[in-house]
Design a protein around this motif. Sequence first.
Motif, mmCIF file in Angstrom:
data_model
loop_
_atom_site.group_PDB
_atom_site.id
_atom_site.type_symbol
_atom_site.label_atom_id
_atom_site.label_comp_id
_atom_site.label_asym_id
_atom_site.label_seq_id
_atom_site.Cartn_x
_atom_site.Cartn_y
_atom_site.Cartn_z
ATOM 1 N N ASN A 1 0.827 -1.205 0.000
ATOM 2 C CA ASN A 1 0.000 0.000 0.000
ATOM 3 C C ASN A 1 0.864 1.258 0.000
ATOM 4 O O ASN A 1 1.799 1.381 0.794
ATOM 5 C CB ASN A 1 -0.899 0.026 1.235
ATOM 6 C CG ASN A 1 -2.067 -0.927 1.121
ATOM 7 O OD1 ASN A 1 -2.334 -1.460 0.045
ATOM 8 N ND2 ASN A 1 -2.758 -1.151 2.219
ATOM 9 N N SER A 2 0.540 2.171 -0.895
ATOM 10 C CA SER A 2 1.215 3.471 -0.976
ATOM 11 C C SER A 2 2.716 3.339 -1.160
ATOM 12 O O SER A 2 3.466 4.250 -0.832
ATOM 13 C CB SER A 2 0.926 4.308 0.279
ATOM 14 O OG SER A 2 -0.438 4.312 0.594
ATOM 15 N N SER B 1 4.757 1.508 0.539
ATOM 16 C CA SER B 1 5.463 1.537 1.822
ATOM 17 C C SER B 1 6.759 0.730 1.776
ATOM 18 O O SER B 1 7.657 0.946 2.596
ATOM 19 C CB SER B 1 4.555 0.990 2.924
ATOM 20 O OG SER B 1 4.191 -0.354 2.658
ATOM 21 N N TYR C 1 3.858 6.313 -5.084
ATOM 22 C CA TYR C 1 3.476 6.229 -3.678
ATOM 23 C C TYR C 1 1.967 6.369 -3.544
ATOM 24 O O TYR C 1 1.441 7.261 -2.878
ATOM 25 C CB TYR C 1 4.240 7.269 -2.868
ATOM 26 C CG TYR C 1 5.673 6.862 -2.663
ATOM 27 C CD1 TYR C 1 6.040 6.060 -1.593
ATOM 28 C CD2 TYR C 1 6.656 7.229 -3.580
ATOM 29 C CE1 TYR C 1 7.361 5.639 -1.422
ATOM 30 C CE2 TYR C 1 7.972 6.821 -3.413
ATOM 31 C CZ TYR C 1 8.314 6.018 -2.339
ATOM 32 O OH TYR C 1 9.617 5.598 -2.171
ATOM 33 N N SER C 2 1.289 5.427 -4.198
ATOM 34 C CA SER C 2 -0.173 5.368 -4.172
ATOM 35 C C SER C 2 -0.585 3.970 -4.613
ATOM 36 O O SER C 2 0.235 3.194 -5.107
ATOM 37 C CB SER C 2 -0.783 6.423 -5.101
ATOM 38 O OG SER C 2 -0.360 6.189 -6.435
ATOM 39 N N GLU D 1 -2.341 0.020 -4.242
ATOM 40 C CA GLU D 1 -2.040 -1.107 -3.368
ATOM 41 C C GLU D 1 -1.694 -2.365 -4.170
ATOM 42 O O GLU D 1 -2.426 -3.358 -4.143
ATOM 43 C CB GLU D 1 -3.206 -1.382 -2.423
ATOM 44 C CG GLU D 1 -4.566 -1.452 -3.090
ATOM 45 C CD GLU D 1 -5.676 -1.671 -2.079
ATOM 46 O OE1 GLU D 1 -5.450 -2.370 -1.074
ATOM 47 O OE2 GLU D 1 -6.770 -1.139 -2.302
ATOM 48 N N SER E 1 -6.197 2.141 1.561
ATOM 49 C CA SER E 1 -4.941 1.993 0.810
ATOM 50 C C SER E 1 -3.834 2.909 1.316
ATOM 51 O O SER E 1 -2.989 3.361 0.542
ATOM 52 C CB SER E 1 -5.189 2.252 -0.689
ATOM 53 O OG SER E 1 -6.223 1.431 -1.168
ATOM 54 N N THR E 2 -3.851 3.209 2.594
ATOM 55 C CA THR E 2 -2.861 4.122 3.147
ATOM 56 C C THR E 2 -2.017 3.404 4.188
ATOM 57 O O THR E 2 -2.521 2.964 5.209
ATOM 58 C CB THR E 2 -3.541 5.350 3.787
ATOM 59 O OG1 THR E 2 -4.346 5.977 2.798
ATOM 60 C CG2 THR E 2 -2.514 6.328 4.298
ATOM 61 N N GLY F 1 5.783 5.808 1.997
ATOM 62 C CA GLY F 1 4.377 5.489 1.815
ATOM 63 C C GLY F 1 3.527 6.728 1.934
ATOM 64 O O GLY F 1 3.955 7.823 1.565
ATOM 65 N N GLU F 2 2.343 6.546 2.475
ATOM 66 C CA GLU F 2 1.431 7.673 2.649
ATOM 67 C C GLU F 2 1.058 7.809 4.111
ATOM 68 O O GLU F 2 0.558 6.870 4.734
ATOM 69 C CB GLU F 2 0.172 7.471 1.810
ATOM 70 C CG GLU F 2 -0.747 8.686 1.810
ATOM 71 C CD GLU F 2 -1.848 8.568 0.779
ATOM 72 O OE1 GLU F 2 -1.678 9.098 -0.334
ATOM 73 O OE2 GLU F 2 -2.869 7.929 1.092
ATOM 74 N N SER G 1 2.712 11.907 0.717
ATOM 75 C CA SER G 1 3.137 10.655 0.103
ATOM 76 C C SER G 1 4.582 10.762 -0.332
ATOM 77 O O SER G 1 5.018 11.810 -0.824
ATOM 78 C CB SER G 1 2.259 10.334 -1.111
ATOM 79 O OG SER G 1 0.902 10.218 -0.739
#
Length: 546
Positions: free
Chosen positions: A270-271, A273, A281-282, A284, A321-322, A338-339, A359
């Motif tokens: 996700n994001s 990470s 950086y978005s 999943e 999705s964060t 990530g976010e 992000s």
Amino acid sequence: MTIDENTPLVPQASADGAGVSRRRVVKAAAWSAPVVAVVVAAPYAAATTTITGIALAPGSCALVAPGATIPAIGMNVTPAAAAAVTLTLTGGYTFASTGTAVATVTTDASGHYDIDDVVAPSGVGAAGTITATAVADSSVTTTATLPAVGAPTYGWGYGAQGQIGNGTTGETYSTAVAWQLPAETVAVGSTYSGLAAVTADGLLYTVGYNGYGDLANGSTSDNNTPAAALLHGTSTPIDNVVHVSNTSNDEAIVYVRRGDGTWWGAGENNSNSMARIGQPYSGEPTFTGFVQMGLDVLAQPGNAGASISWVDISACTGRASTTMAIYTLSDGTVWTAGEGWSRGGSGVGIGNGVTGIVSGVFQLQTAAGAPVTGMVKAEGVYQSSIMLLDAAGNLWYAGYDGFTAAAGYSNNGYVQSYPKPEGKTVTDIIAAGQFSYYAITSDGSAYAVGDNMGGKFGVGAAGNSNAWRKVLLDDVVEIASGGDGTLFRTGSGEVFFAGVSDRGQSGNGVNGQQYLTPTKATSLPGPAISIASSWWDSHAAVVSLC
């Protein structure tokens, strides 16, 4: 062990012609039988010679690792004399000195011999036997039991998708169940709703829920028996694994450290990470096998030559999705990838002075332009909140303060000093669940702060706490916490549980209880060297072997 191939099979006259020497017979001791007795008729109508064995203390060796040499079996001949005996093994056991299951040995003049080179088979199996037969009289024989061979991983708690690892599925396992693994286990960890074990040969085995590929078995299918984790897109197992994460939040990701110091992740990215170079950086994307993570963090200016020393995951609940991963580097700096998100302005996460949603890759700061340094570990919970431990045993914090507004802390969007439990030096920190933090101090005490859902802090009461509270247990060396409960391991290897045991999480054979003070997981067969707990309250432990 020395094999004496010249041991005479018939009585021999002594050198001075005075008579015939005693026959040489050795005893064999059992792991489970208290005494082994062999009786040999002495030559020329002499008195009967009795051979008695020496047994190990009860329970001293119930399980041995595959390929391991078992502890020496001491043996004595009574009356004291040199004597020959043939030893025969079953169950796949062999002698290191012969490479076979048969050896002939001779006691020393005092009648003593140590059988010290019995090697267990390379795979998991039932108990074997050792049979001692007098060389001078093959009708005189006795048999004793050798320990079973197995990897010492045990699972209990929630197991609806096979998390217990014994080939079954069920909601509740209140008694620890042994996994069947091909090698000795050295550590356990967890995924979102699964468990993982690192074996002595550096492989990783996973069981449980796999809806997002975080078991790294090349699919999104659940496992109810342990399967080797793979590199993404291949049938090649990931190897050289030395550490596996305890992913005790609702992010479907697992990460490992390999012997070369690199970190690898599987499951939901996700994001981004996992800080994969070239990936946005978005979103999943899912990896059903392991890929290297953290490369974009290491690629940041000033990070040349640094390595990743620790990784943890922070979820940003309420926003789909964060996810944000927290990377502690060898130079003491801390970065996120990530976010990150601070919900509704109630707190500012990430620790870089930024409010709202961000992000990418960011470095944590104590003030604008002042990077965090000297850190050895950083752990995260919900809303991008992070606790940090520095090399001197001090604590630092950034993020949501709804559960952690201890005296002296006021969220300003940067990393700040955070009060230590009773002013003690902290040796380890653990973040778990939504907003739960634990600290272990240099005197072996354990403390908790934040979300005490179900009484899982083990402090004698339920209810959240914004100040450190002492766990009612001494000599704590490891903590693993899930959604509704927490495991504590002591220096003696005992494992205790606190919280709600509605799926057998206590491991004491009892279900449907709440434990506000730590209770012992009595179903484990021996002292533990590693523990793990998943978000969905499946637990695992590695039990030490003889």
